[in-house]
Every structure is written in C-alpha cells, then in structure tokens.
Write a protein that holds these residues in place. Sequence first.
Motif, PDB file in Angstrom:
ATOM      1  N   ILE A  56       0.839  -1.203   0.000  1.00  0.00           N
ATOM      2  CA  ILE A  56       0.000   0.000   0.000  1.00  0.00           C
ATOM      3  C   ILE A  56       0.874   1.254   0.000  1.00  0.00           C
ATOM      4  O   ILE A  56       0.589   2.226  -0.714  1.00  0.00           O
ATOM      5  N   GLU A  57       1.955   1.253   0.782  1.00  0.00           N
ATOM      6  CA  GLU A  57       2.883   2.393   0.777  1.00  0.00           C
ATOM      7  C   GLU A  57       3.514   2.563  -0.600  1.00  0.00           C
ATOM      8  O   GLU A  57       3.650   3.691  -1.089  1.00  0.00           O
ATOM      9  N   PHE A  58       3.914   1.456  -1.237  1.00  0.00           N
ATOM     10  CA  PHE A  58       4.460   1.518  -2.596  1.00  0.00           C
ATOM     11  C   PHE A  58       3.443   2.148  -3.546  1.00  0.00           C
ATOM     12  O   PHE A  58       3.780   3.008  -4.358  1.00  0.00           O
ATOM     13  N   TRP A  59       2.183   1.707  -3.445  1.00  0.00           N
ATOM     14  CA  TRP A  59       1.140   2.222  -4.326  1.00  0.00           C
ATOM     15  C   TRP A  59       1.007   3.738  -4.152  1.00  0.00           C
ATOM     16  O   TRP A  59       0.950   4.480  -5.119  1.00  0.00           O
ATOM     17  N   GLN A  60       0.956   4.181  -2.907  1.00  0.00           N
ATOM     18  CA  GLN A  60       0.762   5.603  -2.647  1.00  0.00           C
ATOM     19  C   GLN A  60       1.942   6.450  -3.129  1.00  0.00           C
ATOM     20  O   GLN A  60       1.759   7.596  -3.515  1.00  0.00           O
ATOM     21  N   GLU A  61       3.152   5.898  -3.102  1.00  0.00           N
ATOM     22  CA  GLU A  61       4.341   6.645  -3.525  1.00  0.00           C
ATOM     23  C   GLU A  61       4.561   6.613  -5.037  1.00  0.00           C
ATOM     24  O   GLU A  61       4.996   7.596  -5.622  1.00  0.00           O
ATOM     25  N   LYS A  62       4.279   5.475  -5.698  1.00  0.00           N
ATOM     26  CA  LYS A  62       4.687   5.279  -7.090  1.00  0.00           C
ATOM     27  C   LYS A  62       3.563   5.266  -8.123  1.00  0.00           C
ATOM     28  O   LYS A  62       3.808   5.502  -9.284  1.00  0.00           O
ATOM     29  N   ILE A  63       2.339   4.964  -7.716  1.00  0.00           N
ATOM     30  CA  ILE A  63       1.233   4.827  -8.660  1.00  0.00           C
ATOM     31  C   ILE A  63       0.412   6.118  -8.658  1.00  0.00           C
ATOM     32  O   ILE A  63       0.098   6.661  -7.594  1.00  0.00           O
ATOM     33  N   GLU A  64       0.033   6.583  -9.830  1.00  0.00           N
ATOM     34  CA  GLU A  64      -0.688   7.849  -9.939  1.00  0.00           C
ATOM     35  C   GLU A  64      -2.143   7.767  -9.492  1.00  0.00           C
ATOM     36  O   GLU A  64      -2.714   8.760  -9.076  1.00  0.00           O
ATOM     37  N   GLY A  65      -2.766   6.609  -9.588  1.00  0.00           N
ATOM     38  CA  GLY A  65      -4.173   6.474  -9.214  1.00  0.00           C
ATOM     39  C   GLY A  65      -4.333   6.445  -7.706  1.00  0.00           C
ATOM     40  O   GLY A  65      -3.911   5.504  -7.050  1.00  0.00           O
ATOM     41  N   PRO A  66      -4.958   7.481  -7.117  1.00  0.00           N
ATOM     42  CA  PRO A  66      -5.120   7.514  -5.659  1.00  0.00           C
ATOM     43  C   PRO A  66      -6.075   6.420  -5.168  1.00  0.00           C
ATOM     44  O   PRO A  66      -7.085   6.121  -5.809  1.00  0.00           O
ATOM     45  N   LEU A  67      -5.732   5.838  -4.032  1.00  0.00           N
ATOM     46  CA  LEU A  67      -6.556   4.773  -3.453  1.00  0.00           C
ATOM     47  C   LEU A  67      -7.854   5.346  -2.898  1.00  0.00           C
ATOM     48  O   LEU A  67      -7.864   6.381  -2.241  1.00  0.00           O
TER      49      LEU A  67
END
Length: 89
Positions: free
Chosen positions: A52-63
């Motif tokens: 989840i931390e990786f997603w928030q730092e690297k992926i443009e689509g906000p959770l």
Amino acid sequence: MAASETELMLKGYGLTTAELFYRMPDYRHVLNSFIWQDYDLAPDYPRLFKFIEFWQEKIEGPLHSVRFAHRKLISPGEWRHVKGEFYLN
C-alpha cells in the motif's frame, strides 16, 4: 534465498488477498479495482502495508479503499510428522 510457500505457512504466514479500489488519474469519477495476493503475517500484515505504501508513492491512481481477507492454510493441529505407515488389507 526466498522461502517456499510451505516454509512460510509453517512459520505462521497465511494467504492474504486484498482488493484495492482506486481512482483513474484522468477520470476521478471512475473507480477501478486491483487484486493483490501474497503470504503475510496477521495481525500486522507487513507485506500488505508495504505494498500500500508503494502504491501511494509510485502509482498515480489515488486509493479509494482497500478490503482484504486472510486465511491461515496450515494450523498447528493440522501438521504432524509421520514416522511410519500401516497398511490394512
């Protein structure tokens, strides 16, 4: 060296499945989902939170939200060492 799935299960890991709902970067009103699955330790879920931390730092689509389930596949009562077998005809 990475541990095998059986070794992880014997160490207390269980299969964790998470469904992440996220918004499209260009279309904020559209929700998509992504399924993630890995072996993780309950109740802290370090691998899930690292993802989840990786997603928030690297992926443009906000959770938008995350839902998950965890299942221990082998519990202490289910695993035992067998030293022999008996055959009955």
